[in-house]
Structure formats: C-alpha cells, structure tokens
Scaffold this motif. Structure first.
Motif, mmCIF file in Angstrom:
data_model
loop_
_atom_site.group_PDB
_atom_site.id
_atom_site.type_symbol
_atom_site.label_atom_id
_atom_site.label_comp_id
_atom_site.label_asym_id
_atom_site.label_seq_id
_atom_site.Cartn_x
_atom_site.Cartn_y
_atom_site.Cartn_z
ATOM 1 N N GLY A 26 -10.535 37.050 0.218
ATOM 2 C CA GLY A 26 -11.911 36.759 -0.124
ATOM 3 C C GLY A 26 -12.920 37.626 0.590
ATOM 4 O O GLY A 26 -14.116 37.488 0.370
ATOM 5 N N HIS A 27 -12.461 38.534 1.427
ATOM 6 C CA HIS A 27 -13.365 39.364 2.222
ATOM 7 C C HIS A 27 -14.181 40.315 1.346
ATOM 8 O O HIS A 27 -15.341 40.562 1.619
ATOM 9 N N HIS A 28 -13.575 40.832 0.292
ATOM 10 C CA HIS A 28 -14.245 41.821 -0.559
ATOM 11 C C HIS A 28 -14.634 41.264 -1.926
ATOM 12 O O HIS A 28 -14.891 42.024 -2.853
ATOM 13 N N ASP A 29 -14.694 39.947 -2.071
ATOM 14 C CA ASP A 29 -14.960 39.344 -3.379
ATOM 15 C C ASP A 29 -16.310 39.757 -3.944
ATOM 16 O O ASP A 29 -16.424 40.095 -5.121
ATOM 17 N N TRP A 30 -17.365 39.729 -3.145
ATOM 18 C CA TRP A 30 -18.693 40.065 -3.652
ATOM 19 C C TRP A 30 -18.788 41.531 -4.024
ATOM 20 O O TRP A 30 -19.492 41.897 -4.966
ATOM 21 N N GLN A 31 -18.070 42.373 -3.309
ATOM 22 C CA GLN A 31 -18.059 43.797 -3.672
ATOM 23 C C GLN A 31 -17.419 43.982 -5.043
ATOM 24 O O GLN A 31 -17.916 44.759 -5.863
ATOM 25 N N VAL A 32 -16.365 43.251 -5.311
ATOM 26 C CA VAL A 32 -15.706 43.333 -6.616
ATOM 27 C C VAL A 32 -16.638 42.837 -7.715
ATOM 28 O O VAL A 32 -16.729 43.443 -8.791
ATOM 29 N N VAL A 33 -17.366 41.747 -7.467
ATOM 30 C CA VAL A 33 -18.304 41.222 -8.458
ATOM 31 C C VAL A 33 -19.378 42.257 -8.771
ATOM 32 O O VAL A 33 -19.730 42.486 -9.930
ATOM 33 N N ARG A 34 -19.913 42.915 -7.741
ATOM 34 C CA ARG A 34 -20.938 43.940 -7.965
ATOM 35 C C ARG A 34 -20.373 45.118 -8.758
ATOM 36 O O ARG A 34 -21.038 45.658 -9.647
ATOM 37 N N GLU A 35 -19.132 45.521 -8.448
ATOM 38 C CA GLU A 35 -18.538 46.644 -9.172
ATOM 39 C C GLU A 35 -18.293 46.302 -10.632
ATOM 40 O O GLU A 35 -18.493 47.145 -11.513
ATOM 41 N N VAL A 36 -17.869 45.079 -10.912
ATOM 42 C CA VAL A 36 -17.666 44.661 -12.302
ATOM 43 C C VAL A 36 -18.997 44.641 -13.042
ATOM 44 O O VAL A 36 -19.094 45.094 -14.189
ATOM 45 N N ARG A 37 -20.063 44.148 -12.398
ATOM 46 C CA ARG A 37 -21.387 44.145 -13.008
ATOM 47 C C ARG A 37 -21.863 45.563 -13.300
ATOM 48 O O ARG A 37 -22.362 45.861 -14.386
ATOM 49 N N ASP A 38 -21.680 46.451 -12.328
ATOM 50 C CA ASP A 38 -22.101 47.838 -12.519
ATOM 51 C C ASP A 38 -21.307 48.510 -13.635
ATOM 52 O O ASP A 38 -21.854 49.293 -14.416
ATOM 53 N N TYR A 39 -20.020 48.212 -13.722
ATOM 54 C CA TYR A 39 -19.200 48.787 -14.788
ATOM 55 C C TYR A 39 -19.674 48.289 -16.156
ATOM 56 O O TYR A 39 -19.743 49.062 -17.114
ATOM 57 N N GLY A 40 -20.028 47.001 -16.241
ATOM 58 C CA GLY A 40 -20.548 46.467 -17.501
ATOM 59 C C GLY A 40 -21.844 47.146 -17.903
ATOM 60 O O GLY A 40 -22.061 47.454 -19.075
ATOM 61 N N ARG A 41 -22.708 47.398 -16.929
ATOM 62 C CA ARG A 41 -23.953 48.109 -17.224
ATOM 63 C C ARG A 41 -23.676 49.540 -17.663
ATOM 64 O O ARG A 41 -24.317 50.058 -18.581
ATOM 65 N N PHE A 42 -22.730 50.186 -17.022
ATOM 66 C CA PHE A 42 -22.364 51.553 -17.397
ATOM 67 C C PHE A 42 -21.848 51.595 -18.829
ATOM 68 O O PHE A 42 -22.255 52.443 -19.626
ATOM 69 N N ARG A 43 -20.954 50.656 -19.177
ATOM 70 C CA ARG A 43 -20.408 50.625 -20.533
ATOM 71 C C ARG A 43 -21.518 50.367 -21.557
ATOM 72 O O ARG A 43 -21.490 50.906 -22.656
ATOM 73 N N ALA A 44 -22.494 49.532 -21.200
ATOM 74 C CA ALA A 44 -23.603 49.263 -22.118
ATOM 75 C C ALA A 44 -24.406 50.527 -22.377
ATOM 76 O O ALA A 44 -24.791 50.800 -23.512
ATOM 77 N N VAL A 45 -24.646 51.306 -21.338
ATOM 78 C CA VAL A 45 -25.405 52.546 -21.510
ATOM 79 C C VAL A 45 -24.620 53.540 -22.357
ATOM 80 O O VAL A 45 -25.170 54.194 -23.241
ATOM 81 N N VAL A 46 -23.320 53.652 -22.112
ATOM 82 C CA VAL A 46 -22.483 54.577 -22.881
ATOM 83 C C VAL A 46 -22.478 54.191 -24.358
ATOM 84 O O VAL A 46 -22.504 55.053 -25.229
ATOM 85 N N GLN A 47 -22.479 52.885 -24.635
ATOM 86 C CA GLN A 47 -22.469 52.411 -26.023
ATOM 87 C C GLN A 47 -23.878 52.267 -26.595
ATOM 88 O O GLN A 47 -24.055 51.685 -27.660
ATOM 89 N N GLU A 48 -24.861 52.791 -25.869
ATOM 90 C CA GLU A 48 -26.264 52.801 -26.305
ATOM 91 C C GLU A 48 -26.799 51.404 -26.589
ATOM 92 O O GLU A 48 -27.469 51.158 -27.578
#
Length: 81
Positions: A26-48
């Motif tokens: 559980g030490h890096h859980d919030w970092q993983v959540v932020r990375e998943v959120r950022d990846y979702g935003r990246f995919r949204a931009v790529v898909q316009e």
C-alpha cells in the motif's frame, strides 16, 4: 497467504541475504492511482476527446435523467418550464 504474511516473508528473506527491504504493501497506491488517471487523460487527448471533466459530465447527464453510455435508447422527455 495474505499480503502481510508475504511481506513479512520477503522482509525476512531480504534480511537474510543483506538486501534492502521491499516497500510495505500500500506504500505506492496513490502513485498508481495518479498514473492511471494521467494515462486516461493521455488516451483521451490521443483520441481527440476532452481530457478533463468527463466523469463530472457523465454524472451530470445521469442526474438529468440521461444515460451514461449515451446510447440511442428512448428517454423520458423533461417537462418544459
């Protein structure tokens, strides 16, 4: 075997071999959540698509009586003011 038991076993093995101890569960859980959120935003931009506000917009549609999927299902018309 539970996560805690596995962590304790890994810590014991690391101590026996003189290696650094692994991070606690559980030490890096919030970092993983932020990375998943950022990846979702990246995919949204790529898909316009809009990168922000998608969840809020979906909840607003749901509150107004719409559907989350945005399908072509029949909707109950809202009364006019």
């Amino acid at each position: 075997m539970s996560v805690t038991q596995q962590y304790l076993l890994d810590t014991y093995r690391a101590a026996q071999h003189g290696e650094p101890t692994p991070p606690a569960p559980g030490h890096h859980d919030w970092q993983v959540v932020r990375e998943v959120r950022d990846y979702g935003r990246f995919r949204a931009v790529v898909q316009e698509r809009p990168a922000r506000g998608r969840v809020r917009a979906a909840l607003a549609r749901l509150a107004r009586g719409g559907r989350l999927s945005g399908g072509a299902a029949a909707r109950t018309p809202r009364p006019l003011p």
